[in-house]
Design an enzyme around this catalytic site. Structure first.
Site, PDB file in Angstrom:
ATOM      1  N   SER A   3       0.882  -1.166   0.000  1.00  0.00           N
ATOM      2  CA  SER A   3       0.000   0.000   0.000  1.00  0.00           C
ATOM      3  C   SER A   3       0.915   1.211   0.000  1.00  0.00           C
ATOM      4  CB  SER A   3      -0.838   0.000   1.287  1.00  0.00           C
ATOM      5  OG  SER A   3      -1.437   1.256   1.516  1.00  0.00           O
ATOM      6  N   TYR A  63      -1.867  -1.423  10.415  1.00  0.00           N
ATOM      7  CA  TYR A  63      -1.847  -1.521   8.948  1.00  0.00           C
ATOM      8  C   TYR A  63      -0.548  -0.942   8.388  1.00  0.00           C
ATOM      9  CZ  TYR A  63      -3.863  -1.149   4.185  1.00  0.00           C
ATOM     10  OH  TYR A  63      -4.118  -1.261   2.844  1.00  0.00           O
TER      11      TYR A  63
HETATM   12  P1  NAD Z   1     -11.360  -6.277   0.048  1.00  0.00           P
HETATM   13  O1  NAD Z   1     -11.908  -6.197   1.431  1.00  0.00           O
HETATM   14  O2  NAD Z   1     -12.215  -5.911  -1.112  1.00  0.00           O
HETATM   15  O3  NAD Z   1     -10.811  -7.748  -0.240  1.00  0.00           O
HETATM   16  C1  NAD Z   1     -10.043  -8.422   0.700  1.00  0.00           C
HETATM   17  C2  NAD Z   1      -9.966  -9.880   0.298  1.00  0.00           C
HETATM   18  O4  NAD Z   1      -9.204 -10.556   1.299  1.00  0.00           O
HETATM   19  C3  NAD Z   1     -11.330 -10.566   0.231  1.00  0.00           C
HETATM   20  O5  NAD Z   1     -11.313 -11.527  -0.802  1.00  0.00           O
HETATM   21  C4  NAD Z   1     -11.417 -11.246   1.600  1.00  0.00           C
HETATM   22  O6  NAD Z   1     -12.282 -12.378   1.601  1.00  0.00           O
HETATM   23  C5  NAD Z   1      -9.960 -11.656   1.780  1.00  0.00           C
HETATM   24  N1  NAD Z   1      -9.598 -11.913   3.164  1.00  0.00           N
HETATM   25  C6  NAD Z   1      -9.726 -11.109   4.251  1.00  0.00           C
HETATM   26  N2  NAD Z   1      -9.291 -11.755   5.347  1.00  0.00           N
HETATM   27  C7  NAD Z   1      -8.869 -12.975   4.938  1.00  0.00           C
HETATM   28  C8  NAD Z   1      -8.320 -14.112   5.609  1.00  0.00           C
HETATM   29  N3  NAD Z   1      -8.122 -14.127   6.938  1.00  0.00           N
HETATM   30  N4  NAD Z   1      -8.028 -15.204   4.884  1.00  0.00           N
HETATM   31  C9  NAD Z   1      -8.256 -15.233   3.537  1.00  0.00           C
HETATM   32  N5  NAD Z   1      -8.769 -14.196   2.862  1.00  0.00           N
HETATM   33  C10 NAD Z   1      -9.069 -13.085   3.559  1.00  0.00           C
HETATM   34  O7  NAD Z   1     -10.009  -5.433   0.104  1.00  0.00           O
HETATM   35  P2  NAD Z   1      -9.147  -4.705  -1.049  1.00  0.00           P
HETATM   36  O8  NAD Z   1      -9.376  -3.253  -0.900  1.00  0.00           O
HETATM   37  O9  NAD Z   1      -9.345  -5.356  -2.349  1.00  0.00           O
HETATM   38  O10 NAD Z   1      -7.692  -4.984  -0.496  1.00  0.00           O
HETATM   39  C11 NAD Z   1      -6.827  -5.933  -1.065  1.00  0.00           C
HETATM   40  C12 NAD Z   1      -5.402  -5.621  -0.645  1.00  0.00           C
HETATM   41  O11 NAD Z   1      -5.034  -4.345  -1.170  1.00  0.00           O
HETATM   42  C13 NAD Z   1      -5.217  -5.537   0.867  1.00  0.00           C
HETATM   43  O12 NAD Z   1      -3.970  -6.087   1.221  1.00  0.00           O
HETATM   44  C14 NAD Z   1      -5.218  -4.044   1.126  1.00  0.00           C
HETATM   45  O13 NAD Z   1      -4.501  -3.710   2.268  1.00  0.00           O
HETATM   46  C15 NAD Z   1      -4.538  -3.542  -0.131  1.00  0.00           C
HETATM   47  N6  NAD Z   1      -4.808  -2.137  -0.425  1.00  0.00           N
HETATM   48  C16 NAD Z   1      -6.066  -1.683  -0.620  1.00  0.00           C
HETATM   49  C17 NAD Z   1      -6.256  -0.345  -0.913  1.00  0.00           C
HETATM   50  C18 NAD Z   1      -7.626   0.241  -1.160  1.00  0.00           C
HETATM   51  O14 NAD Z   1      -7.722   1.463  -1.270  1.00  0.00           O
HETATM   52  N7  NAD Z   1      -8.654  -0.547  -1.304  1.00  0.00           N
HETATM   53  C19 NAD Z   1      -5.176   0.527  -0.965  1.00  0.00           C
HETATM   54  C20 NAD Z   1      -3.910   0.030  -0.746  1.00  0.00           C
HETATM   55  C21 NAD Z   1      -3.723  -1.308  -0.483  1.00  0.00           C
END
Ligand code: NAD
Length: 256
Positions: free
Chosen positions: A138, A151
């Site tokens: 991130s 985080y």
């Molecule tokens: P999201 O909540 O849409 O998806 C998260 C996914 O992880 C889902 O498929 C969920 O089922 C799975 N998950 C959660 N806990 C789990 C566990 N214990 N075991 C297995 N699967 C698990 O989130 P997102 O926004 O798509 O985030 C994905 C990644 O991108 C994360 O690592 C997040 O930190 C990172 N990220 C997101 C953003 C943003 O703005 N959305 C920005 C920077 C980084």
């Protein structure tokens, strides 16, 4: 380009993971999806690109589940060629109010899981002298924000793990890199938009404008599809010597 390769993407039933899985499927890779919730629709979405895909419901905060997922990937497809450590959760609270159980969960899911998948995937990648490990960190792997101690610590840790893995594989055909998104409108971020809207009495649109305005100069969300294209580039021959980078796609957030 990735025909015959197998990609495992953690947390790919939703959001960024699903976008990356779809981009890899479009490029021809078979897929192991992982994550909670409905797996039927995500499987159909990636299979529509003519590839084979399975889902494993490992809770990646548990080592035994991760081991079972990696074994299933190997017994189904022979090997994991592309590992995308994407699953992540967020919790927002000041350090002194941070629930200890939430701290442990954020570190386990966002950081420790990537250590386990990486250590389990590397031997076969080394034997094949080809592999790609892509850690979805991130912009919070590069800079901090108040209220996000676990985080930010986990994501900085993931960038560190990326560098060390890249160094240990530097003379091989295995590369390891991190992608550092700014805001992406997924369920994870919609929760933060909802919290802002209800705390400040704002509409969804005004809460989004305020969220972007605080941090992201472009005032635009990055999309899962854009992140998927960057992951495909890292898997391409042009990515052969891209090693240990933390590549932000953040609308200028970290440039400030
Ligand atoms: P999201 O909540 O849409 O998806 C998260 C996914 O992880 C889902 O498929 C969920 O089922 C799975 N998950 C959660 N806990 C789990 C566990 N214990 N075991 C297995 N699967 C698990 O989130 P997102 O926004 O798509 O985030 C994905 C990644 O991108 C994360 O690592 C997040 O930190 C990172 N990220 C997101 C953003 C943003 O703005 N959305 C920005 C920077 C980084």
């Amino acid at each position: 380009m990735l025909k015959g390769k197998t990609a495992l993407v953690t947390g790919s039933t939703s959001g960024i993971g699903l976008g990356i899985a779809e981009a890899l499927a479009k490029a021809g890779a078979n897929l192991v999806l992982n994550g909670f919730g409905d797996s039927v629709a995500p499987l159909a979405q990636v299979r529509a690109h003519g590839i084979q895909a399975v889902h494993h419901g490992a809770d990646i905060s548990r080592v035994a589940d991760i081991e079972d997922m990696m074994n299933t990937a190997t017994s189904t497809f022979g090997r994991v060629d592309i590992l995308v450590n994407n699953a992540g959760i967020q919790h927002v609270a000041s350090v002194e109010d941070f629930p200890v159980e939430r701290w442990d969960a954020v570190i386990a899911i966002n950081l420790t899981s990537a250590f386990h998948t990486t250590r389990l995937a590397l031997p076969a990648m080394r034997a094949a002298n080809w592999g790609r490990i892509i850690n979805i960190a991130s912009v919070h792997g590069l800079v901090g924000s108040a209220q996000k101690s676990a985080y930010v610590a986990a994501k900085h840790g993931l960038v560190g793990l990326t560098k060390v893995t890249a160094l240990e594989t530097a003379t091989t055909g295995v590369t390891c890199n991190a992608i550092c998104p700014g805001w992406v409108l997924t369920p994870l971020v919609q929760k933060q938009v909802d919290a802002k809207a209800s705390a400040l009495g704002l509409s969804n649109e005004d809460a989004i404008r305020q969220l972007l305005g605080e941090k992201e100069p472009s005032m635009q969300f990055t999309t899962p599809a854009e992140l998927g294209e960057l992951a495909v580039f890292m898997c391409s021959p042009a990515g052969n010597n891209v090693r240990g980078v933390a590549w932000n796609m953040d609308g200028g957030w970290a440039a400030q």
